[in-house]
Enzyme design. Structure first.
Site, PDB file in Angstrom:
ATOM      1  N   GLY A  57       0.648  -0.992   0.245  1.00  0.00           N
ATOM      2  CA  GLY A  57       0.013  -0.230  -0.059  1.00  0.00           C
ATOM      3  C   GLY A  57       0.706   1.163   0.251  1.00  0.00           C
TER       4      GLY A  57
ATOM      5  N   ARG B 268       0.573  -5.338  -5.283  1.00  0.00           N
ATOM      6  CA  ARG B 268       1.067  -6.468  -5.083  1.00  0.00           C
ATOM      7  C   ARG B 268       1.274  -7.736  -6.184  1.00  0.00           C
ATOM      8  NH1 ARG B 268      -0.845  -4.864   0.095  1.00  0.00           N
ATOM      9  NH2 ARG B 268      -2.448  -3.163   0.316  1.00  0.00           N
TER      10      ARG B 268
ATOM     11  N   GLY C 165       5.403  -2.009   3.363  1.00  0.00           N
ATOM     12  CA  GLY C 165       5.538  -2.703   5.156  1.00  0.00           C
ATOM     13  C   GLY C 165       6.026  -3.998   4.967  1.00  0.00           C
ATOM     14  N   ASP C 166       5.678  -4.794   6.280  1.00  0.00           N
ATOM     15  CA  ASP C 166       6.205  -6.178   5.840  1.00  0.00           C
ATOM     16  C   ASP C 166       5.793  -7.173   5.181  1.00  0.00           C
ATOM     17  OD1 ASP C 166       3.243  -6.721   6.599  1.00  0.00           O
ATOM     18  OD2 ASP C 166       3.312  -8.320   7.495  1.00  0.00           O
TER      19      ASP C 166
ATOM     20  N   THR D 165       4.710   2.092   5.366  1.00  0.00           N
ATOM     21  CA  THR D 165       3.094   1.883   5.600  1.00  0.00           C
ATOM     22  C   THR D 165       2.577   2.768   6.392  1.00  0.00           C
ATOM     23  OG1 THR D 165       1.986   0.126   6.619  1.00  0.00           O
ATOM     24  CG2 THR D 165       3.941  -0.032   7.172  1.00  0.00           C
TER      25      THR D 165
ATOM     26  N   ASP E 215       0.604   1.289   8.503  1.00  0.00           N
ATOM     27  CA  ASP E 215       0.384   1.507   9.753  1.00  0.00           C
ATOM     28  C   ASP E 215       0.881   1.300  11.142  1.00  0.00           C
ATOM     29  OD1 ASP E 215      -2.415   0.150   8.669  1.00  0.00           O
ATOM     30  OD2 ASP E 215      -2.053  -1.674   7.356  1.00  0.00           O
TER      31      ASP E 215
ATOM     32  N   ASP F 224       2.426  -0.860  12.005  1.00  0.00           N
ATOM     33  CA  ASP F 224       2.645  -2.787  12.551  1.00  0.00           C
ATOM     34  C   ASP F 224       3.855  -3.166  12.468  1.00  0.00           C
ATOM     35  OD1 ASP F 224       2.903  -2.283   9.487  1.00  0.00           O
ATOM     36  OD2 ASP F 224       1.249  -3.994   9.170  1.00  0.00           O
TER      37      ASP F 224
ATOM     38  N   ARG G 154      -5.872  -3.683  10.177  1.00  0.00           N
ATOM     39  CA  ARG G 154      -6.200  -4.703   9.827  1.00  0.00           C
ATOM     40  C   ARG G 154      -5.697  -5.404  11.005  1.00  0.00           C
ATOM     41  NH1 ARG G 154      -5.198  -6.604   4.092  1.00  0.00           N
ATOM     42  NH2 ARG G 154      -4.253  -4.606   4.726  1.00  0.00           N
TER      43      ARG G 154
END
Ligand code: ATP
Length: 320
Positions: free
Chosen positions: A11, A72, A102-103, A125, A127, A129, A171
């Protein structure tokens, strides 16, 4: 190391452009050639790779999104395509790359690393996270966007004495909801990390109402155990107060990056270039207590993300 690549993956997040700019300009300053790979791993597999110069990253620092585009890539999850990606990088003479994502993107980077490509990962990201860094690039901007929305929603929610349930992204990690709840003065926050009793949410609203607090903001991360639409219905039924749902959705992804995101992106990218120039092994770069840190890429995805219980409890204290 003579030639490096840079890509954005997963993302998009505000600050990715600031990171690309820093990779390109610090890279050229260090005597490296910098090549931009379009659309993440998907574009890499399609050979969408071009050399970048200083002016190719002009006037992008303040823009959200990513000039390299992102994607993606299902294909890249398969070993045969990971082999192919390395073959393509070698054809282009690219020995090391900066992966901003991100991860999932970091996991992809690890596959390239195991095939001999040096990978420097930046946490791109919204997030927040990734456990190895205090903050991720884009998180600060996303929360600022949510806070702006909360302020506007407060105006109308207070004018009508109503409850508003605001759903934000997250999420698996509820940090956007949690930080926005603290800084935006929410009555309650529902997170993926905490099992929530809906009766307690309703009780809080009723208690507030009895004290003369006539409007309420309830923050919900999209990964919370109860979905925001269902929660909105239950609150309206149980409290008897008009309750509206607002889903902020992709609004949170866009916008000009904040100072914090621009600095995080610029400094982590500068570090990534320095490490590539020095032929370091693959690293993930982030911050710890405000300092730029780099950990072995193979270690960071195993680090568990800790939950900030104190911040969660503070939401309750501040809204009693
Ligand atoms: P965001 O946090 O915004 O979702 P992300 O980087 O976690 O970003 P993903 O869609 O999970 O987003 O990953 C981006 C891409 O990285 C995937 O489309 C895929 O190509 C690659 N990737 C993800 N996981 C792996 C993996 N285990 N092995 C190889 N490649 C992977």
């Amino acid at each position: 190391m003579k030639r490096i690549g840079v890509l954005t993956s997963g993302g998009d997040s505000p600050g990715m452009n600031a990171a690309i700019r820093s990779v390109v300009r610090c890279g050229i300053e260090a005597g490296l050639e910098v090549w931009g790979i379009e659309r993440g791993y998907e574009g890499l597999l399609d050979g969408e790779i071009r050399q970048m110069d200083r002016s190719s990253v002009g006037d992008i620092l303040h823009r959200g999104g990513t000039i390299l585009k992102t994607a993606r890539s299902e294909r890249f999850m398969e070993p045969k395509w990971q082999d192919k990606a390395v073959e393509i990088l070698k054809t282009f003479g690219i020995e090391g790359i900066v992966v901003i994502g991100g991860d999932g993107s970091l996991r992809g980077g690890l596959e390239l690393d195991s095939r001999g490509i040096k990978v420097m990962a930046l946490p791109g990201t919204i997030d927040n996270d990734l456990s190895y860094t205090d903050y991720t690039i884009g998180f600060d901007t996303a929360v600022a966007t949510v806070l702006e929305a909360i302020s506007k929603i407060r105006d109308t929610s207070s004018a009508h004495n109503r409850t508003t349930v605001i759903e934000v992204m997250g999420r698996h990690c509820g940090d956007i909801a949690l930080y926005a709840a603290v800084a935006g003065g929410a009555e309650y926050v529902l997170l993926p990390e905490v099992e929530t009793d809906v009766n307690k949410v309703c009780l809080k609203i009723i208690e507030g109402n009895n004290r003369g607090k006539l409007h309420s903001i309830i923050m919900v991360a999209e990964g919370a155990s109860i979905k925001s639409a269902e929660l909105t219905k239950i609150i309206e039924e149980k409290t008897g107060k008009e309750t509206k749902q607002v889903v902020l959705s992709y609004l949170q992804r866009g916008g000009s990056p904040t100072l914090n995101d621009r600095m995080l992106a610029t400094l982590t990218a500068e570090k990534a270039v320095e490490l590539l120039k020095n032929n370091s092994q693959s690293k993930a770069i982030g911050t710890c207590n405000g300092n730029i840190v780099a950990y072995d890429l193979k270690d960071v995805l195993k680090m568990p993300k800790s939950f900030n219980q104190d911040l969660y409890d503070l939401v309750d204290v501040l809204s009693k």
